[in-house]
Write an enzyme that holds these catalytic residues in place. Structure first.
Site, mmCIF file in Angstrom:
data_model
loop_
_atom_site.group_PDB
_atom_site.id
_atom_site.type_symbol
_atom_site.label_atom_id
_atom_site.label_comp_id
_atom_site.label_asym_id
_atom_site.label_seq_id
_atom_site.Cartn_x
_atom_site.Cartn_y
_atom_site.Cartn_z
ATOM 1 N N ASP A 10 8.230 25.756 -33.787
ATOM 2 C CA ASP A 10 9.278 26.140 -34.727
ATOM 3 C C ASP A 10 8.745 25.830 -36.126
ATOM 4 O O ASP A 10 7.828 25.009 -36.282
ATOM 5 C CB ASP A 10 10.550 25.350 -34.422
ATOM 6 C CG ASP A 10 11.607 25.529 -35.489
ATOM 7 O OD1 ASP A 10 11.922 26.689 -35.802
ATOM 8 O OD2 ASP A 10 12.099 24.517 -36.013
ATOM 9 N N CYS B 131 0.840 -1.194 0.000
ATOM 10 C CA CYS B 131 0.000 0.000 0.000
ATOM 11 C C CYS B 131 0.875 1.244 0.000
ATOM 12 O O CYS B 131 2.108 1.167 0.043
ATOM 13 C CB CYS B 131 -0.949 0.016 1.197
ATOM 14 S SG CYS B 131 -0.101 0.082 2.786
ATOM 15 N N ASP C 167 16.516 25.324 -31.036
ATOM 16 C CA ASP C 167 15.250 25.279 -30.308
ATOM 17 C C ASP C 167 15.427 24.836 -28.858
ATOM 18 O O ASP C 167 14.494 24.973 -28.062
ATOM 19 C CB ASP C 167 14.271 24.309 -30.991
ATOM 20 C CG ASP C 167 13.895 24.770 -32.390
ATOM 21 O OD1 ASP C 167 13.720 25.982 -32.575
ATOM 22 O OD2 ASP C 167 13.780 23.905 -33.277
ATOM 23 N N CYS D 45 3.448 1.679 2.734
ATOM 24 C CA CYS D 45 4.661 0.887 2.507
ATOM 25 C C CYS D 45 5.645 1.677 1.639
ATOM 26 O O CYS D 45 6.845 1.761 1.940
ATOM 27 C CB CYS D 45 4.325 -0.432 1.812
ATOM 28 S SG CYS D 45 3.236 -1.515 2.721
ATOM 29 N N ASP E 227 12.775 21.061 -33.181
ATOM 30 C CA ASP E 227 13.585 19.901 -33.536
ATOM 31 C C ASP E 227 15.070 20.196 -33.629
ATOM 32 O O ASP E 227 15.881 19.281 -33.761
ATOM 33 C CB ASP E 227 13.124 19.321 -34.880
ATOM 34 C CG ASP E 227 13.525 20.223 -36.058
ATOM 35 O OD1 ASP E 227 13.473 21.458 -35.892
ATOM 36 O OD2 ASP E 227 13.889 19.687 -37.114
ATOM 37 N N CYS F 269 47.310 -12.401 -13.680
ATOM 38 C CA CYS F 269 47.872 -12.495 -12.333
ATOM 39 C C CYS F 269 46.877 -11.981 -11.313
ATOM 40 O O CYS F 269 45.766 -11.557 -11.658
ATOM 41 C CB CYS F 269 49.179 -11.705 -12.245
ATOM 42 S SG CYS F 269 48.937 -9.945 -12.568
ATOM 43 N N CYS G 238 45.482 -8.531 -11.833
ATOM 44 C CA CYS G 238 44.372 -8.514 -12.801
ATOM 45 C C CYS G 238 43.056 -8.834 -12.096
ATOM 46 O O CYS G 238 42.034 -8.188 -12.322
ATOM 47 C CB CYS G 238 44.607 -9.524 -13.918
ATOM 48 S SG CYS G 238 46.062 -9.205 -14.938
#
Length: 825
Positions: free
Chosen positions: A515, A31, A716, A34, A712, A98, A101
């Site tokens: 635009d 709920c 803009d 919670c 776009d 090794c 690494c």
């Protein structure tokens, strides 16, 4: 595949100065209280700037510039009484030599957000990683790569052999734990509950007809006990977790109510024997009805999230990789940028890329909302998740994993579903005090009835009814289910909403500013006329080509398409909103609008009459000048025309029908902008507006109400950010899409009206859901306190309050974009 019931942990990288975010699954919430408890537990950790929990998707998102380790986040959730499901991945690593690494790989993996523990075995060259939530192999592989190592690729299986495929499947299973079959488990438990409760509840049906027959008390006890303590154990567990965290939830109310009815019945049975007044049927009915409600609610919630699941299911698990040794099918996680992938007819593209060989059509409807298949030829871009129609194509991989367009779409939808709408904050404040208030009302009901009538049995039952009819769960589901359904249907239509705030705000849009180039027009202007002062058209085109050879502006591209003979140019400088300046053959030269000519001191009178005629007929003009004898001299002008998009007029008509005013903000000349505006029926035009002036224009328009900006291009982006709701065309630049709150996945202006419509419908559902959630409680609680509701009936009302809220939300799935129907919404 990872089931939606156990969502992947998701890492959201920081953008610029924005804090990073981490999303992880949380189990056990039931709920709104919670969700609030988990939020408070996470927000209290050092480094967490904000925490947001989505009850429907059962995920928590935390943000902060320096987030604590995943182990601390998991511990905080568990301390609050909930659980983060663990995941484990096993990776085969190449290149280690090794112990150093090993240490480097372990540190790299441990630094991945969400990783709790990483252990690397040098002998076997394998790493085992434990994560908070199901592991994301792509994130882990990227960490290994950055550390200087690589994930091993399995050898290609021999023809006809399944060993390779089996190994790939085994590795995928290791990386993504098998989801629990929650639906079948819930259905099984519900069926058992109904079988046990039916003999207790059915005899009550004869009471209105004067028939009263009940099972012997000890048999009732045998039937009610497994219902109470086995099938109802979930309520005890969750309720106890809430108590340990110092708060309450719906499970606590159910546990208290059923335990009281069961305990009262057991007390009477032990004291008075089998013929005592018993109420086992009340506790049994409440438990069964709540289980039924949770089962129906779970099904409805899964339907509400079907859009995101559909998107997630688009990416194929494997890809057909072409190498020097031939073709082999490998897990898609093993495909790297630059690899060649073969896609056969009917298959989905597993990666983003460029077509290298072949020709086909691609169905991109589930990715972009575009219902018409798109032709794909060599050099065209394809998107992961799209369906290859009829031809075999070979794709050069450009993006994989989290960097594909599909992954970004899924991430955007998940982000929108994870962030709470502003109205939800008010609901959260109500939910925080809901359970304590209900407990207080139940106590008052008990004492009031007991002291007034002396019938403490009836007082207890009325108090139980108050406990079980109260439903904070419905309050918690009202907003997030609507947000998930709304963003889901919008994504299906090709409308990506970044956050719930934008979705809620879009319904109030009063003004839409567009635009022009690339938004209302096709964005591919054609060079129709070149007028040279000296009559040398070729020399004029050569000058224009030299100045614009590196520009991506639509007018520049139109010039370059003409293929004019270029001459040497240097010191090229873009002048935003005006044009380009540079040196051609060692002389200063300009190309741009009339404002640039005025700025440079160029006299345009020789061509002014022709320019006015061209502007009046809707052409866009570029003027050219060159320095001669130390003075700028006009060389000529170029006239372009960009046709309106096919759906632009319908988009403006749709907005007008919705009561929205339209404005065009264009850097183009007044004649060209006015011609397009008149053809489309736009209410107001502001032409020759520079990018920085667009921001001021947006601010001024806000006096008329909520303003949306649609664009776009890079120029803009400031206006998109300044608007109340920024809407970017998906065909535009990434900068524009990052600045906008809404992205249209295909260049269809009619989707603007659809975005407003889906916002209105979604917020309408939120308000309806909240009304019903509050109505159940406002009406039901007083009736229960007045003794007018039995505990069983109260339990039924509580259970179905959540179901009705989610079912109401599901009506959103019927919405379809008007852009697809070709008519106004």
């Amino acid at each position: 595949m990872v089931a939606m019931d156990t969502p992947n942990i998701v890492v959201i990288p920081a953008a610029g100065a924005a804090p990073a975010a981490l999303r992880l699954p949380v189990e056990g919430m039931s709920c709104a209280s919670c969700a609030g408890r988990v939020e408070r537990a996470l927000a209290a950790l050092p480094g967490v700037e904000s925490a947001s929990v989505n009850l429907v998707s059962a995920t928590a998102e935390v943000r902060g510039a320096a987030l604590p380790p995943a182990a601390e986040l998991v511990a905080a959730v568990e301390k609050a009484g909930y659980r983060v499901p663990a995941g484990e991945a096993e990776l085969a690593i190449e290149g280690m030599h090794c112990a150093s690494c090993v240490g480097r790989v372990e540190r790299a993996l441990a630094a991945v957000p969400g990783v709790v523990e990483a252990s690397v075995n040098l002998a076997t060259e394998r790493a085992r990683v434990r994560t908070a939530g199901p592991a994301d192999p792509a994130l882990l592989a990227e960490a290994v790569r950055k550390a200087g190592y690589r994930i091993a690729r399995p050898e290609a299986p021999a023809p006809g052999s399944s060993d390779g495929q089996g190994e790939a499947a085994t590795q995928e299973a290791r990386a993504t734990p098998v989801a629990k079959p929650r639906l079948s488990s819930e259905a099984r438990h519900l069926a058992i509950a109904i079988v046990l409760a039916a003999p207790l509840v059915l005899p009550m049906a004869g009471m209105p007809f004067g028939k009263h027959w009940m099972l012997p008390g000890w048999i009732q006890l045998l039937l009610a006990t497994p219902l109470q303590f086995w099938l109802g154990a979930r309520f005890y567990r969750a309720g106890w977790g809430a108590l340990r965290a110092g708060t309450g939830n719906m499970d606590l109310l159910v546990a208290l109510g059923t335990s009281t009815a069961y305990g009262l019945s057991l007390f009477h049975l032990l004291r008075e024997g089998t013929h005592a007044p018993l109420y086992f049927e009340a506790s049994a009915a409440i438990t069964t009805l709540v289980l039924l409600g949770k089962f129906l609610e779970g099904r409805a919630k899964r339907q509400a999230t079907e859009a995101i699941r559909a998107l997630q299911a688009l990416r194929p698990a494997t890809a057909r990789l072409r190498t020097a040794q031939g073709e082999s099918e490998v897990p898609v996680e093993q495909v790297a940028v630059g690899d060649l992938v073969v896609v056969r007819p009917g298959e989905r593209f597993p990666v983003d890329g460029i077509v290298e060989e072949g020709r086909s059509h691609a169905d991109e409807s589930l990715v972009t909302g575009e219902s018409v298949p798109v032709a794909k030829d060599v050099g065209d871009r394809v998107t992961a998740g799209a369906v290859n129609a009829e031809g075999v194509v070979v794709v050069r991989t450009a993006a994989v994993g989290a960097e594909t367009a599909l992954a970004r779409i899924v991430r955007l939808v998940e982000d929108a579903q994870a962030v709470k709408a502003p109205i939800q904050r008010t609901v959260d404040r109500v939910a925080a005090v809901f359970v304590p208030v209900i407990l207080g009302l139940a106590l008052l009901t008990l004492l009031g009835w007991g002291m007034a009538s002396g019938d403490w049995d009836r007082a207890i039952l009325n108090a139980v009814a108050v406990l079980v009819i109260a439903c904070p769960c419905a309050l918690g589901l009202a907003t997030p289910t609507a947000i998930m359904a709304g963003t889901g249907v919008a994504a299906r239509a090709g409308i990506l909403v970044k956050d719930a705030h934008a979705l809620e705000l879009a319904r109030s849009i009063k003004v839409v500013a567009f635009d022009k180039t690339g938004t209302l027009t096709v964005g591919e202007p054609r060079l129709l006329e070149a007028v040279a002062v000296d009559g040398d058209r070729q020399a004029l085109l050569a000058l224009a080509t030299a100045l614009q050879q590196h520009s991506a502006h639509p007018l520049a591209l139109a010039v370059l398409r003409e293929g004019g003979q270029s001459v040497p140019a240097s010191e090229l400088q873009a002048l935003p909103g005006r044009g380009v300046r540079g040196k051609v053959d060692g002389r200063l030269a300009w190309i741009g609008n009339r404002a640039l000519m005025q700025e440079a001191g160029v006299a345009v009178e020789p061509l002014l009459p022709r320019a006015q005629d061209l502007e009046a007929s809707g052409h866009t003009l570029s003027w050219l000048a060159v320095e001669e004898g130390g003075q700028p001299r006009l060389r000529g002008l170029l006239a372009f025309r960009d046709e309106p998009r096919p759906g632009a007029r319908a988009a403006i008509d749709s907005l007008r029908a919705m009561g929205v005013r339209t404005v065009m903000l264009s850097g183009d000349n007044r004649g060209a902008a006015g011609a397009v505006a008149q053809a489309l029926g736009i209410d107001e035009v502001q032409a020759e507006v520079r990018p920085e002036q667009k921001v001021a224009a947006i601010q001024a328009l806000k006096s008329g109400g909520v303003v949306a900006m649609v664009g776009d291009g890079i120029n803009d982006a400031p206006a998109l950010a300044a608007a109340d709701v920024g809407i970017a065309m998906g065909s535009g630049t990434d900068v524009a899409m990052h600045a906008a709150a809404v992205t249209l996945m295909r260049p269809e202006p009619r989707l603007v009206a659809d975005a407003i419509e889906v916002s209105r419908r979604t917020t309408g559902k939120i308000h309806q859901n909240l009304f019903w959630a509050f109505a159940y409680n406002v009406i039901g609680i007083p009736l229960a306190a007045a003794g007018l509701l039995s505990p069983a009936l109260a339990g039924a009302a509580m259970a179905f309050s959540s179901v009705s809220v989610v079912a109401n939300t599901l009506l959103l799935r019927r919405w379809r974009p008007a852009a697809d129907a070709g008519q106004a919404p």
